[in-house]
Design a protein around this motif. Sequence first.
Motif, PDB file in Angstrom:
ATOM      1  N   ASN A  65      -2.682  78.402  24.217  1.00  0.00           N
ATOM      2  CA  ASN A  65      -1.974  78.434  26.060  1.00  0.00           C
ATOM      3  C   ASN A  65      -2.630  77.608  27.017  1.00  0.00           C
ATOM      4  OD1 ASN A  65      -1.020  80.746  25.495  1.00  0.00           O
ATOM      5  ND2 ASN A  65      -2.836  81.958  26.029  1.00  0.00           N
ATOM      6  N   ASP A  66      -3.535  76.900  26.611  1.00  0.00           N
ATOM      7  CA  ASP A  66      -4.119  76.357  27.291  1.00  0.00           C
ATOM      8  C   ASP A  66      -3.358  74.476  26.662  1.00  0.00           C
ATOM      9  OD1 ASP A  66      -5.763  77.359  28.416  1.00  0.00           O
ATOM     10  OD2 ASP A  66      -7.516  76.062  27.877  1.00  0.00           O
ATOM     11  N   LEU A  85       0.084  74.799  28.247  1.00  0.00           N
ATOM     12  CA  LEU A  85      -0.099  74.254  30.334  1.00  0.00           C
ATOM     13  C   LEU A  85      -0.388  72.972  30.318  1.00  0.00           C
ATOM     14  CD1 LEU A  85      -2.530  77.523  31.298  1.00  0.00           C
ATOM     15  CD2 LEU A  85      -0.043  76.650  31.663  1.00  0.00           C
ATOM     16  N   LYS A  86      -0.854  72.314  29.415  1.00  0.00           N
ATOM     17  CA  LYS A  86      -1.050  70.880  29.525  1.00  0.00           C
ATOM     18  C   LYS A  86      -0.181  69.784  29.634  1.00  0.00           C
ATOM     19  CE  LYS A  86      -2.959  66.751  30.033  1.00  0.00           C
ATOM     20  NZ  LYS A  86      -3.786  66.536  31.428  1.00  0.00           N
ATOM     21  N   LYS A 103      -6.570  81.093  23.572  1.00  0.00           N
ATOM     22  CA  LYS A 103      -7.276  80.493  24.942  1.00  0.00           C
ATOM     23  C   LYS A 103      -6.393  78.646  23.939  1.00  0.00           C
ATOM     24  CE  LYS A 103     -10.410  78.859  28.382  1.00  0.00           C
ATOM     25  NZ  LYS A 103      -9.745  77.303  28.519  1.00  0.00           N
ATOM     26  N   LYS A 104      -7.048  77.907  23.513  1.00  0.00           N
ATOM     27  CA  LYS A 104      -6.457  76.704  23.443  1.00  0.00           C
ATOM     28  C   LYS A 104      -5.259  76.261  22.862  1.00  0.00           C
ATOM     29  CE  LYS A 104      -6.951  73.405  19.253  1.00  0.00           C
ATOM     30  NZ  LYS A 104      -7.003  73.056  17.848  1.00  0.00           N
ATOM     31  N   THR A 110      -3.712  85.969  33.696  1.00  0.00           N
ATOM     32  CA  THR A 110      -4.835  84.793  34.518  1.00  0.00           C
ATOM     33  C   THR A 110      -5.306  84.339  36.021  1.00  0.00           C
ATOM     34  OG1 THR A 110      -3.446  82.964  33.417  1.00  0.00           O
ATOM     35  CG2 THR A 110      -5.336  83.773  32.176  1.00  0.00           C
ATOM     36  N   TYR A 169       0.797  83.462  34.044  1.00  0.00           N
ATOM     37  CA  TYR A 169      -0.468  82.869  34.397  1.00  0.00           C
ATOM     38  C   TYR A 169      -0.416  84.694  35.630  1.00  0.00           C
ATOM     39  CZ  TYR A 169       0.451  78.324  35.681  1.00  0.00           C
ATOM     40  OH  TYR A 169       0.191  76.869  36.096  1.00  0.00           O
TER      41      TYR A 169
END
Length: 425
Positions: A301-302, A305-306, A298-299, A328, A325
């Motif tokens: 992937n975030d 995205l950032k 998750k970290k 999620t 996406y």
Amino acid sequence: MKNIITIVAVLALLGCQEKTEKITDSKDYNQYLITTNTPSKDAIEKDMQFWQERFNNDSTHLMEMSRLSGVHASLFGSTGDISELKTSETFIKKSHDIAARNKDSYLRSLAHNYISQHRFKEAQVLLDSAYAYPDNRKETEMMLFDVAMELGEYNRADALLGKIKDTKDFNYLIRLAKWSDHNGNLDAAIKYLERAKQIAEERDNRSLKLWIYSNIGDFYGHAGRLKDSYNSYLKTLEIEPDNHYAKKQIAWMVYSFEKNTEEANRILDSVMVNHKAPDYHLLKAEMAEYNGNSSEAKKQNDMFLKATENISYGGMYNTYLISLYAETKPEEALKLASKEITNRATPETYQLLAYAQLKAGDKETALKTIEDYVVGKTSEPKALFHSALIYKANGMEDKVAALKEELMGASYELGLVKAKEIEKL
């Protein structure tokens, strides 16, 4: 891509080998992981300093602007910094505006920049304008072929390929290989690339060898010829020790075939010091997921995205974002997939739309999308995998079984996380 089921891939997928065969050896590539060893970047920055000083003395000089546009484009390739590509775009536009002649060359340069930004329709408009000029039309035709393939305009691509036909020309052969791959003939694609490789080596042309070694490495990987693939990436690094692409591909091999995520991460970490591309985080996320580390996945992937929030990227990472996406935020994936199809209506983008439709709960529409725009039009593993998921959701087990057999041979390309999902089909 030709559908190939390699014995190695099947055995690896089914877990019939207690110990995975080793392809790579860290002794081969450790010297290239030294993060201070950046000869390509150093040479580019030296070139930048020279031309920038000349430009500062007289900013109206066309030659200086042209050289600077090329230097900034090279810096983008070397560092992954999107601002360099945008700066290059600015210089090309200025050069085109003040040039009294050779307008077609500036149009091609700008089109090449737009292709790098995935602005394919805009690139095509520029190339069509360049084609109106009588000089260097073959160069324009080659680029028009490239754009037509990206836009899914395959009839036009076929016609353009006929115009540039020359079986002794490197640039024709690599495009013929791409066309053969598109038509599902991987063996022919490799044959044409090997001819191109021979030309590059006979000429001892550094840039051609760099291109062919890295690209044929990919095709060997598709065919299950992993040792050949690995050796091709090593040849790339012999010429350009800081080549980030070859290192990333070796990292993928270490992960997807050898199942060594620790070593793959070590390689990737060295790459990320000097080359900043958002998609590295997706590979790290996948490896974390394979290891059962959901918080790290998750970290990462975030972080992807950032990074892609930077508006300068435009649509460069749309396909990655759609896939992410879909898991999620399926409604967001649907919107983005529809936008991507407007930009480039290919079987590959349609399969992403279908996957988003499936994840949004509309399995019937997803099936129609697959049947209308994907089946029989591509054999890319991701498209086959998403098609299998859609068939399964619609209770079409016979079609799932047929695709599962093909997908078992594509497990190396799809990665270990997808390989687990293939087993469950």
